[in-house]
Scaffold this motif. Structure first.
Motif, PDB file in Angstrom:
ATOM      1  N   PRO A 205       0.790  -1.246   0.000  1.00 36.66           N
ATOM      2  CA  PRO A 205       0.000   0.000   0.000  1.00 36.66           C
ATOM      3  C   PRO A 205       0.818   1.289   0.000  1.00 36.66           C
ATOM      4  CG  PRO A 205      -0.010  -0.985   2.193  1.00 36.66           C
ATOM      5  CD  PRO A 205       0.844  -1.851   1.337  1.00 36.66           C
ATOM      6  N   VAL A 206       2.139   1.196  -0.152  1.00 39.19           N
ATOM      7  CA  VAL A 206       2.983   2.392  -0.096  1.00 39.19           C
ATOM      8  C   VAL A 206       2.681   3.304  -1.293  1.00 39.19           C
ATOM      9  CG1 VAL A 206       5.366   3.223  -0.218  1.00 39.19           C
ATOM     10  CG2 VAL A 206       4.798   1.277   1.224  1.00 39.19           C
ATOM     11  N   SER A 207       2.635   4.589  -1.048  1.00 33.57           N
ATOM     12  CA  SER A 207       2.301   5.594  -2.064  1.00 33.57           C
ATOM     13  C   SER A 207       3.373   5.672  -3.151  1.00 33.57           C
ATOM     14  CB  SER A 207       2.162   6.960  -1.391  1.00 33.57           C
ATOM     15  OG  SER A 207       2.177   7.991  -2.325  1.00 33.57           O
ATOM     16  N   PRO A 208       2.966   5.994  -4.390  1.00 34.59           N
ATOM     17  CA  PRO A 208       3.946   6.186  -5.471  1.00 34.59           C
ATOM     18  C   PRO A 208       4.976   7.258  -5.148  1.00 34.59           C
ATOM     19  CG  PRO A 208       1.705   6.202  -6.341  1.00 34.59           C
ATOM     20  CD  PRO A 208       1.590   6.140  -4.860  1.00 34.59           C
ATOM     21  N   VAL A 209       4.557   8.291  -4.432  1.00 34.35           N
ATOM     22  CA  VAL A 209       5.488   9.376  -4.077  1.00 34.35           C
ATOM     23  C   VAL A 209       6.620   8.833  -3.203  1.00 34.35           C
ATOM     24  CG1 VAL A 209       5.709  11.585  -2.887  1.00 34.35           C
ATOM     25  CG2 VAL A 209       3.654  11.096  -4.244  1.00 34.35           C
ATOM     26  N   VAL A 210       6.279   7.958  -2.253  1.00 33.56           N
ATOM     27  CA  VAL A 210       7.293   7.387  -1.364  1.00 33.56           C
ATOM     28  C   VAL A 210       8.224   6.470  -2.141  1.00 33.56           C
ATOM     29  CG1 VAL A 210       7.666   6.022   0.717  1.00 33.56           C
ATOM     30  CG2 VAL A 210       5.716   7.572   0.587  1.00 33.56           C
ATOM     31  N   TRP A 211       7.660   5.670  -3.065  1.00 33.29           N
ATOM     32  CA  TRP A 211       8.510   4.813  -3.903  1.00 33.29           C
ATOM     33  C   TRP A 211       9.475   5.671  -4.730  1.00 33.29           C
ATOM     34  CZ3 TRP A 211       9.590   0.102  -3.000  1.00 33.29           C
ATOM     35  CH2 TRP A 211       8.641  -0.792  -2.493  1.00 33.29           C
TER      36      TRP A 211
END
Length: 368
Positions: A205-211
């Motif tokens: 569920p990690v956000s694309p921004v964090v990736w």
């Protein structure tokens, strides 16, 4: 005889059969079943498109009038009746400097689309002229072992579309190469499934921004002395890591749910591990694997816009952001053009995956 009649009805809506259907419609020979199918497949979609365009036009006109009235009222309140009348006349004249900047109408979006295509043609002509101008110089530079001089002008809208497609396919390929093999091993081994379950549940569920930020931390260090385009590398790796989870989970589920009789037959035939995977496990798991791949490709295309914006990669994401920041009178219309292009390409990518699935899998699927 019955089969030939059925095939005839089916082909009425394929290729020239559509013209035959229209002919039957006007000559009164169209059967009730064919008429119902014709209405559902042709008339209803066209009617819904016209309804959508009509509602869009009325909505944009209403918003335009609301903002125009606000501008006039503000001029009246701040500067008096003369300024308000001048503002009304300016808006009525169509002067760009005072036009309300709100939701564009379908006609404005179509004009912006044509403007973007014209701009693409101009940029292509500039590129061709640059290549012709530097051809002899580049031949000398290459002969001397130097790098050729390349065109560094701004990309056109079409160039940005191809850049985004290149990024999303690179990210999708990365997701496939990571998720499918890992999903197979997890599905075959309950121990590996228990070992990786926490990893999947935390990072899925990690956000694309964090990736993007994580990939940026790593890639910028690895390519610190490189002349490569780091924005593309960061973008496609971020897209791949963000979108691979559906394929990973579906592959593991597909492999673990393979009929035990098939596994037993593989044991009886004394198939090796790789033979068992490629001849028994994968063919049985393909429907679920392709479901995961379709979701992965859809997610990759959706998160691409945000990631390109952050990475400043010259694709559709950066185009949308620059138009939003620009704030010109036609910027909103160009953003809507980009929205339609993104949606149409996403639809075509989904159809592409469905077609490939039907080619390689025994489970033929009709998607919505």
């Amino acid at each position: 005889m019955k089969q030939s009649i059925t095939l005839g009805r089916v082909t009425k809506f394929i290729g020239l059969g559509f013209l035959s259907t229209l002919k039957d419609l006007f000559t009164g020979k169209l059967e009730k079943e064919d008429l119902t199918s014709f209405l559902r497949k042709v008339v209803v979609p066209i009617a819904s498109i016209l309804l959508f365009l009509g509602l869009w036009h009325m909505g944009s006109k209403s918003l335009y009038n609301t903002e125009a009235d606000f501008k006039i009222e503000k001029a009246l309140k701040d500067q008096g009746p003369e300024a308000a009348e001048a503002m009304r006349e300016c808006i009525a004249s169509g002067d760009i400097s005072c036009q309300p900047n709100t939701l564009p109408s379908p006609a404005q979006v179509w004009d912006s689309y044509k403007s973007l295509l014209k701009d693409h043609q101009i940029i292509n002509a500039d590129k061709a002229a640059f290549v012709e101008k530097t051809a002899s110089l580049n031949e000398k530079r290459i002969a001397e072992g130097k790098a050729a001089i390349t065109y560094t002008g701004r990309p056109s809208f079409v160039d940005q579309i191809f850049r985004s497609l290149k990024t999303v396919f690179a990210g999708f390929l990365l997701a496939l190469l990571i998720a499918v093999p890992l999903g197979i091993f997890i599905g075959l081994s309950p121990t590996l499934k228990s070992s990786f379950n926490w990893f999947i549940q935390i990072f899925k569920p990690v956000s694309p921004v964090v990736w993007y930020l994580l990939v940026f931390m790593i890639v910028k260090t690895l390519l610190i002395d490189s002349n490569e385009d780091s924005s593309f590398t960061i973008s496609f790796i971020s897209v791949g890591l963000c979108s691979m989870w559906a394929t990973l989970v579906n592959t593991a589920m597909g492999v673990s749910s393979v009929d035990k009789d098939y596994i037993n037959v593989a044991k009886v035939l004394k198939l090796g591990p790789f033979q068992k995977i490629f001849k028994v496990v994968l063919p049985s798991s393909l429907p679920l694997i392709f479901t995961g791949l379709k979701i992965t490709l859809s997610v990759a295309w959706m998160v691409l816009i945000a990631i390109e914006l952050l990475a400043q990669s010259p694709g559709l994401g950066l185009f949308v952001w620059e138009e939003f920041q620009n704030g010109a009178n036609d910027s909103n219309a160009k953003i809507i053009v980009a929205m339609f292009v993104i949606g149409i390409i996403g639809f075509l990518l989904d159809r592409l995956m469905l077609t490939i699935q039907n080619w390689v899998s025994f489970d033929k699927t009709d998607a919505i």
